[in-house]
Design a protein around this motif. Structure first.
Motif, PDB file in Angstrom:
ATOM      1  N   LEU A 106      15.202  -0.666  39.427  1.00  0.00           N
ATOM      2  CA  LEU A 106      14.703  -0.820  38.151  1.00  0.00           C
ATOM      3  C   LEU A 106      14.585  -1.690  37.286  1.00  0.00           C
ATOM      4  CD1 LEU A 106      14.527   2.896  38.577  1.00  0.00           C
ATOM      5  CD2 LEU A 106      14.173   1.731  39.920  1.00  0.00           C
ATOM      6  N   GLY A 107      13.551  -2.134  36.989  1.00  0.00           N
ATOM      7  CA  GLY A 107      13.779  -2.980  36.007  1.00  0.00           C
ATOM      8  C   GLY A 107      12.472  -2.815  34.994  1.00  0.00           C
ATOM      9  N   SER A 108      11.852  -3.889  34.610  1.00  0.00           N
ATOM     10  CA  SER A 108      11.090  -3.969  33.445  1.00  0.00           C
ATOM     11  C   SER A 108       9.552  -4.619  33.758  1.00  0.00           C
ATOM     12  CB  SER A 108      11.599  -3.637  32.283  1.00  0.00           C
ATOM     13  OG  SER A 108      10.975  -4.444  30.968  1.00  0.00           O
ATOM     14  N   SER A 109       8.345  -4.579  33.218  1.00  0.00           N
ATOM     15  CA  SER A 109       7.124  -5.551  32.657  1.00  0.00           C
ATOM     16  C   SER A 109       7.595  -6.720  31.840  1.00  0.00           C
ATOM     17  CB  SER A 109       6.050  -5.071  32.675  1.00  0.00           C
ATOM     18  OG  SER A 109       5.513  -4.737  31.093  1.00  0.00           O
ATOM     19  N   CYS A 110       8.963  -6.802  31.709  1.00  0.00           N
ATOM     20  CA  CYS A 110       8.947  -7.978  30.428  1.00  0.00           C
ATOM     21  C   CYS A 110       9.902  -9.083  32.006  1.00  0.00           C
ATOM     22  CB  CYS A 110       9.779  -7.636  29.855  1.00  0.00           C
ATOM     23  SG  CYS A 110      11.871  -7.343  30.312  1.00  0.00           S
ATOM     24  N   ILE A 111       9.335  -8.810  32.994  1.00  0.00           N
ATOM     25  CA  ILE A 111      10.708  -9.931  33.878  1.00  0.00           C
ATOM     26  C   ILE A 111       9.445 -10.908  33.973  1.00  0.00           C
ATOM     27  CG2 ILE A 111      11.783  -8.510  35.003  1.00  0.00           C
ATOM     28  CD1 ILE A 111      10.178  -8.684  37.206  1.00  0.00           C
ATOM     29  N   TYR A 112       7.549 -10.943  33.371  1.00  0.00           N
ATOM     30  CA  TYR A 112       6.823 -11.718  33.426  1.00  0.00           C
ATOM     31  C   TYR A 112       7.166 -12.162  32.424  1.00  0.00           C
ATOM     32  CZ  TYR A 112       6.300  -8.813  37.361  1.00  0.00           C
ATOM     33  OH  TYR A 112       6.171  -7.973  39.267  1.00  0.00           O
ATOM     34  N   PRO A 113       6.473 -13.661  33.069  1.00  0.00           N
ATOM     35  CA  PRO A 113       6.343 -14.820  31.444  1.00  0.00           C
ATOM     36  C   PRO A 113       5.472 -13.874  30.955  1.00  0.00           C
ATOM     37  CG  PRO A 113       5.073 -15.815  33.788  1.00  0.00           C
ATOM     38  CD  PRO A 113       6.073 -14.786  34.419  1.00  0.00           C
ATOM     39  N   SER A 129       7.134 -19.922  31.061  1.00  0.00           N
ATOM     40  CA  SER A 129       8.015 -19.403  29.834  1.00  0.00           C
ATOM     41  C   SER A 129       8.058 -17.402  29.940  1.00  0.00           C
ATOM     42  CB  SER A 129       8.267 -19.659  28.856  1.00  0.00           C
ATOM     43  OG  SER A 129       6.994 -20.046  28.433  1.00  0.00           O
ATOM     44  N   LEU A 130       8.936 -17.210  29.325  1.00  0.00           N
ATOM     45  CA  LEU A 130       9.306 -15.764  28.586  1.00  0.00           C
ATOM     46  C   LEU A 130       9.119 -15.164  27.050  1.00  0.00           C
ATOM     47  CD1 LEU A 130      12.704 -14.869  31.041  1.00  0.00           C
ATOM     48  CD2 LEU A 130      10.585 -13.737  31.456  1.00  0.00           C
ATOM     49  N   GLU A 131       8.584 -13.999  26.947  1.00  0.00           N
ATOM     50  CA  GLU A 131       8.719 -13.635  25.477  1.00  0.00           C
ATOM     51  C   GLU A 131      10.563 -13.958  24.803  1.00  0.00           C
ATOM     52  OE1 GLU A 131       8.699 -12.604  21.830  1.00  0.00           O
ATOM     53  OE2 GLU A 131       6.470 -12.610  23.251  1.00  0.00           O
ATOM     54  N   ALA A 138      14.923  -9.393  30.180  1.00  0.00           N
ATOM     55  CA  ALA A 138      14.414  -9.787  31.177  1.00  0.00           C
ATOM     56  C   ALA A 138      15.022 -10.846  31.965  1.00  0.00           C
ATOM     57  CB  ALA A 138      13.420 -10.979  30.581  1.00  0.00           C
ATOM     58  N   ILE A 139      15.722 -11.177  31.793  1.00  0.00           N
ATOM     59  CA  ILE A 139      16.954 -13.009  32.467  1.00  0.00           C
ATOM     60  C   ILE A 139      17.431 -11.992  33.766  1.00  0.00           C
ATOM     61  CG2 ILE A 139      18.010 -14.727  32.862  1.00  0.00           C
ATOM     62  CD1 ILE A 139      16.801 -15.575  29.968  1.00  0.00           C
ATOM     63  N   ALA A 140      18.484 -10.995  32.941  1.00  0.00           N
ATOM     64  CA  ALA A 140      19.546  -9.764  33.138  1.00  0.00           C
ATOM     65  C   ALA A 140      18.337  -9.179  34.400  1.00  0.00           C
ATOM     66  CB  ALA A 140      20.071  -8.931  32.244  1.00  0.00           C
ATOM     67  N   LYS A 141      17.477  -8.500  34.266  1.00  0.00           N
ATOM     68  CA  LYS A 141      16.568  -7.890  35.159  1.00  0.00           C
ATOM     69  C   LYS A 141      15.880  -8.963  36.158  1.00  0.00           C
ATOM     70  CE  LYS A 141      16.946  -3.708  33.918  1.00  0.00           C
ATOM     71  NZ  LYS A 141      17.673  -3.029  35.293  1.00  0.00           N
ATOM     72  N   ILE A 142      15.449 -10.149  35.986  1.00  0.00           N
ATOM     73  CA  ILE A 142      14.978 -10.989  37.106  1.00  0.00           C
ATOM     74  C   ILE A 142      16.291 -11.847  38.136  1.00  0.00           C
ATOM     75  CG2 ILE A 142      14.053 -13.717  37.266  1.00  0.00           C
ATOM     76  CD1 ILE A 142      12.426 -13.471  34.604  1.00  0.00           C
ATOM     77  N   ALA A 143      17.105 -11.370  37.176  1.00  0.00           N
ATOM     78  CA  ALA A 143      18.625 -11.863  38.276  1.00  0.00           C
ATOM     79  C   ALA A 143      18.860 -10.752  39.346  1.00  0.00           C
ATOM     80  CB  ALA A 143      19.809 -11.935  37.400  1.00  0.00           C
ATOM     81  N   GLY A 144      18.164  -9.580  38.716  1.00  0.00           N
ATOM     82  CA  GLY A 144      18.512  -8.079  39.520  1.00  0.00           C
ATOM     83  C   GLY A 144      17.387  -7.598  41.312  1.00  0.00           C
ATOM     84  N   VAL A 145      16.710  -8.364  39.990  1.00  0.00           N
ATOM     85  CA  VAL A 145      15.545  -8.334  41.585  1.00  0.00           C
ATOM     86  C   VAL A 145      15.695  -9.376  42.196  1.00  0.00           C
ATOM     87  CG1 VAL A 145      12.855  -9.209  42.335  1.00  0.00           C
ATOM     88  CG2 VAL A 145      13.579  -7.863  39.840  1.00  0.00           C
ATOM     89  N   PRO A 269       7.299  -9.250  13.720  1.00  0.00           N
ATOM     90  CA  PRO A 269       6.503 -10.136  14.997  1.00  0.00           C
ATOM     91  C   PRO A 269       5.646  -9.137  16.215  1.00  0.00           C
ATOM     92  CG  PRO A 269       8.976  -9.765  15.234  1.00  0.00           C
ATOM     93  CD  PRO A 269       8.563  -9.645  14.353  1.00  0.00           C
ATOM     94  N   ASP A 270       4.715  -9.795  16.781  1.00  0.00           N
ATOM     95  CA  ASP A 270       3.947  -8.765  17.154  1.00  0.00           C
ATOM     96  C   ASP A 270       4.731  -8.587  19.170  1.00  0.00           C
ATOM     97  OD1 ASP A 270       1.632  -7.952  16.049  1.00  0.00           O
ATOM     98  OD2 ASP A 270       1.188  -9.391  17.006  1.00  0.00           O
ATOM     99  N   GLY A 271       5.462  -9.694  19.717  1.00  0.00           N
ATOM    100  CA  GLY A 271       5.503  -9.876  20.347  1.00  0.00           C
ATOM    101  C   GLY A 271       4.300 -10.080  21.897  1.00  0.00           C
ATOM    102  N   THR A 272       4.875  -9.920  22.982  1.00  0.00           N
ATOM    103  CA  THR A 272       4.111 -10.318  24.168  1.00  0.00           C
ATOM    104  C   THR A 272       2.629 -10.135  23.634  1.00  0.00           C
ATOM    105  OG1 THR A 272       5.112 -10.246  25.539  1.00  0.00           O
ATOM    106  CG2 THR A 272       3.284 -10.720  26.722  1.00  0.00           C
ATOM    107  N   PRO A 273       1.019 -10.862  23.437  1.00  0.00           N
ATOM    108  CA  PRO A 273      -0.297 -10.236  23.088  1.00  0.00           C
ATOM    109  C   PRO A 273      -0.234  -9.394  24.241  1.00  0.00           C
ATOM    110  CG  PRO A 273      -0.311 -12.820  24.059  1.00  0.00           C
ATOM    111  CD  PRO A 273       1.440 -12.336  23.783  1.00  0.00           C
ATOM    112  N   ARG A 274      -0.090  -9.701  25.051  1.00  0.00           N
ATOM    113  CA  ARG A 274      -0.970  -8.291  26.780  1.00  0.00           C
ATOM    114  C   ARG A 274       0.004  -8.219  27.517  1.00  0.00           C
ATOM    115  NH1 ARG A 274      -6.388  -8.001  29.761  1.00  0.00           N
ATOM    116  NH2 ARG A 274      -6.906  -5.801  29.794  1.00  0.00           N
ATOM    117  N   LYS A 275       0.377  -6.835  28.147  1.00  0.00           N
ATOM    118  CA  LYS A 275       1.230  -7.188  29.238  1.00  0.00           C
ATOM    119  C   LYS A 275       0.311  -5.595  30.297  1.00  0.00           C
ATOM    120  CE  LYS A 275       5.404  -6.447  27.752  1.00  0.00           C
ATOM    121  NZ  LYS A 275       6.767  -6.002  28.001  1.00  0.00           N
TER     122      LYS A 275
END
Length: 316
Positions: A106-113, A129-131, A138-145, A269-275
């Motif tokens: 199980l991961g998170s949508s933050c894996i996406y650019p 590039s990531l948020e 995110a990098i950790a979760k990408i490694a798991g995927v 900060p707002d973070g990523t504009p849309r996810k």
């Protein structure tokens, strides 16, 4: 899997793990294993190896992670990267070496650019590039995927990754220093209401858009993955609809019954504009969410009010 299969749920006391446990029990699975962090430190490779050699589970559901919102990720980049790598790598490698039949990561949508096209499709992984505020997690979760994908590709094992959108629900983390946006808002509005409807200050501009999924819907997605052999290595899990943070705040304010002012601190900060996630890959196979946002928040707020003295907190 059959109803007597030995199933280990890593992180079984967390929001996601406990929801998965409830869903499996309700379905009739009777051989569930859970270990607290004091009983099994998943960051310790040898401890995980010893546990796996002793228990020999048929299925592992990895819901264990160090998690938090923008503040927690931004201020603690090293543990969010390293501890998550340790936890998942120890579990994935031990599962492979002890011939576990099925592994659900199980991961998170933050894996996406950060600026990926919307809605987010699984194939957008690693295309940009990531948020920056949560890239460590995110990098950790990408490694798991990718580790699960590699085992699937090289050894043909049923290792699959589910990437949920923003989750909320019973057993969420309501600590204001480490929580995500929805539980943090719930607590802020509740406490402001109790304090004679004082103003509530929220981070950012309120314009970013977010998608939210009730954790019991996520648990049903995990159950679906338990009971089916999924043809792809990666699946998004979401509702397919999103709201602005401002709309989220106003919805929570209405459910809580807070009558005071909302103040937006645009210096934060707002973070990523849309996810917004495209979850059609999983939904086309048969899984569908049951909660709409309003009923899900009402459910969560009722749980919150009943458990105010037992907030889950993360030690920094």
């Amino acid at each position: 899997m059959n109803k007597n299969s030995k199933i280990y749920i890593a992180g079984h006391r967390g929001m996601v793990g406990s929801a998965v446990w409830r869903a499996l029990e309700a379905r009739g699975y009777s051989n569930l294993i859970g270990k607290t962090s004091s009983e099994l430190d998943l960051r310790n490779q040898q401890s995980v190896k010893d546990f796996m050699n002793t228990e020999r589970p048929d299925l592992i559901i990895d819901a264990a992670a160090r998690v938090g919102g923008i503040l927690a990720n931004n201020e603690n980049p090293y543990p969010f990267l390293m501890e998550n790598l340790q936890i998942q790598n120890n579990l994935i490698d031990a599962a492979h070496k002890t011939d576990v039949k099925k592994f659900i990561f199980l991961g998170s949508s933050c894996i996406y650019p950060k600026y990926a096209p919307q809605p987010l499709k699984e194939e957008y992984l690693l295309t940009d590039s990531l948020e920056p505020t949560n890239e460590w997690y995110a990098i950790a979760k990408i490694a798991g995927v990718k580790a699960c994908q590699a085992i699937r590709k090289q050894y043909g094992k049923d290792f699959v990754s589910l990437m949920p959108t923003n989750l909320y629900g019973p057993n969420d983390n309501f600590d204001l220093q480490s929580s995500h946006v929805l539980p943090a808002m719930l607590r802020k509005f509740h406490e402001a209401k109790e304090n004679e409807n004082t103003a509530v200050e929220l981070w950012g501009s309120g314009t970013p858009m977010r998608e939210f999924l009730h954790v019991d819907d996520m648990a049903q997605a995990v159950l679906f993955a338990v009971e089916n052999v999924l043809p792809e290595y990666l699946y998004n899990v979401g509702t397919g609809t999103d709201v602005t943070i401002k709309e989220l705040a106003e919805t929570i304010q209405g459910i809580v019954g807070h009558k005071g002012e909302i103040i937006w601190d645009s210096s934060k900060p707002d973070g990523t504009p849309r996810k917004l996630m495209d979850s059609s890959r999983l939904q086309n196979l048969g899984w569908k969410p049951a909660f709409d946002l309003k009923s899900g928040i009402e459910n969560t707020y009722n749980w919150f009010k009943a458990h105010q003295e037992n907030y889950k907190k993360i030690k920094m």
